[in-house]
Enzyme design. Structure first.
Site, PDB file in Angstrom:
ATOM      1  N   ASN A  99       0.725  -1.180   0.109  1.00 27.72           N
ATOM      2  CA  ASN A  99      -0.003  -0.105  -0.118  1.00 27.72           C
ATOM      3  C   ASN A  99       0.917   1.369   0.036  1.00 27.72           C
ATOM      4  OD1 ASN A  99      -2.592  -0.921  -0.383  1.00 27.72           O
ATOM      5  ND2 ASN A  99      -3.234  -0.716   1.879  1.00 27.72           N
ATOM      6  N   TYR A 100       2.177   1.104   0.525  1.00 27.20           N
ATOM      7  CA  TYR A 100       2.918   2.387   0.153  1.00 27.20           C
ATOM      8  C   TYR A 100       3.643   2.176  -1.038  1.00 27.20           C
ATOM      9  CZ  TYR A 100       3.252   3.164   5.250  1.00 27.20           C
ATOM     10  OH  TYR A 100       2.658   3.387   6.294  1.00 27.20           O
ATOM     11  N   ARG A 101       2.817   2.558  -2.310  1.00 26.70           N
ATOM     12  CA  ARG A 101       3.072   2.415  -3.538  1.00 26.70           C
ATOM     13  C   ARG A 101       4.351   3.062  -3.853  1.00 26.70           C
ATOM     14  NH1 ARG A 101       1.077  -1.850  -5.789  1.00 26.70           N
ATOM     15  NH2 ARG A 101      -1.276  -1.983  -5.685  1.00 26.70           N
TER      16      ARG A 101
END
Length: 541
Positions: free
Chosen positions: A475-477
């Site tokens: 989710n921390y692209r």
């Protein structure tokens, strides 16, 4: 070196030419054909026409920009979708999938827009955007301690609706209220209750999706494999997730929060050293995030590192003080620094919203500030020696801009098996690092400068973080990890990325993807690919 540059240039030219060809194919006539397909697949009881926006629509720009949370991707030069579809009913999603496949058009799926790299709403190839923000109903069932939440809802809306019904229930999710449920939960999702209850995806009981064949499925009809994949494996690789059934968790009527700041002149090194030895081993009701940034010293005016300790404790302040005195005495927490409040009010505290603000602020879907930003991630498996900490302080002061957030694990996170859901980062990790760079000035040169600063700090941290693979949080692209969107090597590139996010779970995700979406319709820059034997079926799209 000259050969390498030539290859890069040729690749860029090929991409541009492909984009031009696609745009030629999707001229106004092509757009009208696609729109007609949507209309033809719309139910009379739920007409789709009011959910369609083209660049000629008066509201097109406002709809597109409403959920862009990283200003890097809100420039005039940013590629835009040829059409935006904002479904009002699940049949609209079915039409989007059907027509997207029929016409060979790429679809991007956006829930809240907090995708750090804009992968959910930007592409170098022509695409249409499926924006879920209209599908945001929330039905809370306190008696059964569950809630059905559509994926266009925000976390703030979920928290508020739970608090409307109960002051002793909550949901373990992120601390930013404007994050969309769809991306957050499907990528695992975490927050300040994860040491007690695990990540958000650990608390999902059921789901409704539209699959690659346009079918509406729930947990029973989709099967356990797909249900497993969409809880931490990134839902946009497998289906359009319409709603999640979540398990509510118990919280006390009163919780306690604090934020304490210490600089290097105030013994931050010793305090951080103790934090890293105890934070993952504290009672699971206690979460203490460590935030590191560079500020000017109050004493000397010189640059120094500030360590901020921000906490949520699921209990009263007296109990918290007793734990801190015994387990984390170097912080020197005092009674006056502890604030007791309801759990929902603690969401405001963690979001830096004044505590006298009405809780209805959680229903606001627009962030209070917008910035240009870059994010990266890491996991730490061994405490960093003091000499290592001191070298980090020196590097941070040199670079000045990037910050780091250390989020402790342990508790429930160490008890859940790595294979329980696709999210594998459990036992063995002491904490996760988020690297943060925010800036206000537009322009490519400015962006490149801040991005490079983030990369330098990330590179400097190499000796202190996980290895083989160097783990990362989905989710921390982070575009630095690569793109497998198109090209003959996309499987190899995807595997190199995938083992960082999913480790041993990647192969199971790969098999599930190939089974449920063999034509690779649900594809974006960092999606799960199909097996190589299927890859050539979609290589030209």
């Amino acid at each position: 070196m000259g050969v390498l540059k030539a290859v890069v240039v040729l690749t860029m030219v090929s991409t541009v030419l492909l984009s031009i060809l696609w745009r030629a194919a999707l001229d106004s006539d092509g757009n009208q054909t696609f729109i007609q397909c949507l209309l033809d697949n719309s139910l009379d009881s739920h007409p789709i026409s009011s959910a369609i926006y083209t660049p000629q629509s008066p509201s097109y720009s406002s709809v597109l920009e409403s959920y862009i949370r990283n200003l890097r991707f809100n420039e005039s030069s940013t590629p835009k979708p040829f059409l935006i579809l904002t479904p009002l009913h699940q049949s609209h999603i079915q039409a989007a999938v059907t027509c997207g496949k029929t016409h060979g058009v790429r679809m991007k799926i956006r829930s809240g827009g907090h995708d750090y790299e804009g992968f959910s709403y930007v592409s170098t190839l022509p695409f249409f955007l499926l924006d879920m923000f209209n599908l945001r109903s929330i039905h809370v069932d306190i008696e059964n301690e569950t809630a059905w939440v559509q994926t266009g809802a925000t976390l703030g809306e979920v928290f508020y609706r739970i608090a409307e019904k109960s002051n002793t229930h909550g949901f373990p999710a992120g601390v930013c209220p404007t994050v969309g449920v769809g991306g957050h939960v499907s990528g695992a999702g975490y927050g300040n209750m994860m040491r007690k209850y695990g990540v958000s995806a650990d608390n999902v009981l059921d789901a409704v999706v539209v699959d690659a064949n346009g079918r509406v499925l729930d947990r029973q009809s989709m099967g356990e494999d797909l249900f497993w994949a969409i809880r931490g494996g990134g839902g946009a690789s497998f289906a359009v997730i319409v709603a999640y059934k979540i398990k509510l968790v118990r919280v006390p009527e009163r919780v306690t929060v604090f934020q304490v700041e210490k600089t290097l002149e105030e013994d931050a090194t010793d305090i951080v050293d103790q934090w890293q030895h105890v934070a993952y081993n504290l009672p699971e009701e206690l979460f203490i995030r460590l935030m590191l940034d560079v500020v000017k010293s109050r004493e000397s005016g010189e640059k120094t590192v500030r360590a901020s300790f921000v906490s949520l404790f699921l209990g009263d302040s007296d109990s918290l003080l007793s734990i801190m005195k015994e387990r984390f005495p170097k912080l020197g927490l005092s009674k006056s620094e502890c604030i007791e409040m309801s759990w929902v009010k603690s969401v405001l505290f963690w979001s830096n919203i004044p505590l006298d603000t009405d809780n209805r602020v959680l229903l606001d879907r627009t962030p209070r500030t917008l910035d240009y930003l870059k994010r990266k991630s890491d996991y730490v498996r061994e405490a960093i020696p003091k000499a290592g900490l001191e070298s980090i302080w020196k590097k941070m002061i040199e670079l000045e801009t990037p910050r780091m957030f250390f989020n402790p694990y342990g508790g429930k996170m160490a008890e859940i098996a790595a294979e329980e859901i696709p999210f594998p980062h459990r036992a063995g990790n002491l904490w996760k690092i988020q690297y943060l760079a925010n800036w206000k000035e537009p322009g490519v040169e400015t962006a490149n400068r801040y991005i490079e600063l983030s990369r330098k700090l990330h590179e400097f941290m190499t000796p202190f973080v996980s290895k083989n693979p160097r783990q990362a949080f989905l989710n921390y692209r982070d575009a630095d990890l690569g793109s497998n969107y198109h090209g003959k090597d996309m499987y190899e590139e995807a595997r190199a990325q995938g083992v960082k996010w999913f480790m041993g779970n990647f192969d199971r995700l790969l098999k599930i993807k190939t089974e449920v979406d063999p034509s690779n319709f649900f594809r974006y820059e960092q999606s799960i690919p199909v097996l190589p034997s299927q890859q050539n079926l979609d290589a030209s799209v």
